[in-house]
Design an enzyme around this catalytic site. Structure first.
Site, mmCIF file in Angstrom:
data_model
loop_
_atom_site.group_PDB
_atom_site.id
_atom_site.type_symbol
_atom_site.label_atom_id
_atom_site.label_comp_id
_atom_site.label_asym_id
_atom_site.label_seq_id
_atom_site.Cartn_x
_atom_site.Cartn_y
_atom_site.Cartn_z
ATOM 1 N N CYS A 196 0.832 -1.214 0.000
ATOM 2 C CA CYS A 196 0.000 0.000 0.000
ATOM 3 C C CYS A 196 0.865 1.262 0.000
ATOM 4 O O CYS A 196 1.714 1.449 0.864
ATOM 5 C CB CYS A 196 -0.979 -0.098 1.160
ATOM 6 S SG CYS A 196 -1.247 1.354 2.155
ATOM 7 N N CYS A 234 0.881 3.532 3.000
ATOM 8 C CA CYS A 234 1.550 2.856 4.135
ATOM 9 C C CYS A 234 3.066 3.014 4.002
ATOM 10 O O CYS A 234 3.768 3.198 4.991
ATOM 11 C CB CYS A 234 1.225 1.364 4.161
ATOM 12 S SG CYS A 234 -0.526 1.007 4.238
#
Lengths: 325, 107
Positions: B31, B34
């Protein structure tokens, strides 16, 4: 208050590239940014950045940051709140303190657009999502919705159809702006239902999303649909009016983009802009990087005339300086 | 150093820890946002080392039980715990200083 020669607001292609160029001119540079990489960091594969065959968005973003830091730029994570004209330049108020600079480069790009209906904010992260590649796995075998009529919405719907049990795509009209191949893929998927002329009016749920209130924008007929998640993919918007002072200091076009000339100058001396925040019609990583460099060189030229910082001699191309060493 | 939280060590490291607040970053390696958070979490963990505050990450790609228990449906999600109770849930990329302030106010 910490003083800099240049403060760059935004830390993606335009901002990091500007930071690289200003710090290589020995200008004391601060980048204030909420993200490292912005839209780029949400991109899976980047295959159109010249000189790099293929790289992931986050990887390219990390390299841009490393390169800017290595050349001497200071990078701080924080939200710019206000840009204020001061006697000797500008004061930038941020969530992590106030900073002063003689020149400012606006490079904070665009923000994912929200629908702006009740429940959306409250249920963000609790069923309402804005990043299909990040959050799709949470909806395995669940019922999800996607909002939007462009490439990102159709792409998300197609991707989710392979993970979720059922996908409902809500499009404002019956015209799709997505590429035909994507539209075909979505139309052929057995578990995607396209709802034309449909808007979401409300997201409903106590602790997490339970259902949405839909309205047909032709008949005004309302209906409810139980969904576990909804991905909002309705594009990006300018945030120039969300940072105080920007709209007063520089000229914006009707969509809120910063108007710049071919040297990345805004309507106010000492303030430059680069990348998606500007009225450039092409939103591409390589274009933003180029514009960042351009804005940096314009800022350096301005500071040189103003204060002599950045070398008392006339600015010369890099290769001239290199030859002299 | 940031701590690696897992479904197995969660009770010992987070639920039953009473010497200070615990920050858990629910993330997945694929991600983008992230990955933006990763260096921030790392720096934060180093800065609060030795103060009783714990900072760490839980990979929701490897383990889903705790993420499900706390209703995590979007990553990155950061939950700050105190005495085993979730005090604050933050979704999306956060800045280091405001996280640090929140942790220090809960000390």
């Amino acid at each position: 208050m910490d003083k800099y020669d240049v403060i760059i607001i935004g830390g993606a292609c335009a901002g990091m590239s500007a930071a690289l160029y200003t710090s290589r001119r020995a200008l004391k540079t601060l980048v204030v940014t909420t993200t490292i990489g912005g839209q780029l960091a949400l991109t899976t594969e980047v295959e159109n950045y010249p000189g790099i065959l293929s790289v992931t968005g986050p990887e390219l973003a990390r390299k841009l940051k490393e390169q800017a830091e290595k050349s001497g730029a200071m990078i701080k994570i924080g939200q710019a709140l206000d840009v204020i004209k001061a006697e000797d330049g500008y004061v930038i108020k941020t969530s992590i303190g106030d900073f002063e600079a003689k020149a400012v480069i606006l490079a904070f790009g665009l923000k994912q657009r929200q629908i702006g209906v009740p429940g959306e904010k409250e249920l963000t992260g609790r069923g309402v999502a804005y990043c299909a590649t990040c959050d799709a796995p949470f909806f395995k075998n669940k019922k999800v919705g996607v909002v939007g009529g462009g490439n990102s919405a159709f792409d998300a719907a197609e991707y989710l159809s392979r993970i979720a049990s059922e996908v409902h795509l809500f499009v404002r009209s019956d015209k799709y702006r997505a590429e035909q191949t994507l539209v075909n893929a979505v139309q052929q998927a057995k578990n995607i239902v396209i709802h034309n002329y449909t808007d979401i009016k409300e997201f409903i749920g106590s602790n997490k999303l339970e259902k949405v209130m839909l309205v047909n924008n032709q008949s005004n007929e309302k209906s409810e649909l139980a969904l576990d998640g909804v991905f909002i993919e309705i594009g990006w918007e300018s945030q120039t009016k969300k940072i105080g002072g920007v709209a007063d200091l520089v000229k914006l076009d009707e969509r809120g983009y910063v108007v710049v000339d071919n040297q990345s100058r805004t309507s106010t001396p000492g303030i430059y802009a680069a990348g998606d925040v500007t009225d450039t019609p092409f939103k591409q990583a390589v274009i933003s990087a180029g514009e960042g460099a351009k804005a940096a060189m314009s800022a350096a030229k301005y500071l040189q005339q103003l204060t002599g910082v950045g070398g008392s001699e006339e600015l010369r191309p890099d290769w001239v300086n290199a030859k002299r060493k | 150093m940031e701590i690696k939280f897992t479904d197995a060590n969660f009770d010992a490291e987070v639920k039953n820890y009473t010497d200070g607040p615990v920050l858990v970053d629910f993330f997945a390696p694929w991600c983008g946002p992230c990955q933006m958070m990763a260096p921030i979490i790392e720096e934060l963990a180093n800065e609060v080392a030795g103060t009783g505050i714990k900072v760490g990450k839980l990979n929701v790609d490897e383990e889903q039980a705790k993420a499900q228990d706390y209703g995590v449906m979007s990553i990155p999600t950061i939950i700050i715990f105190k005495n085993g109770q979730a005090q604050e849930t933050l979704v999306g990329v956060q800045d280091k200083d405001s996280l640090k302030q929140k942790l220090e106010s809960l000390k």
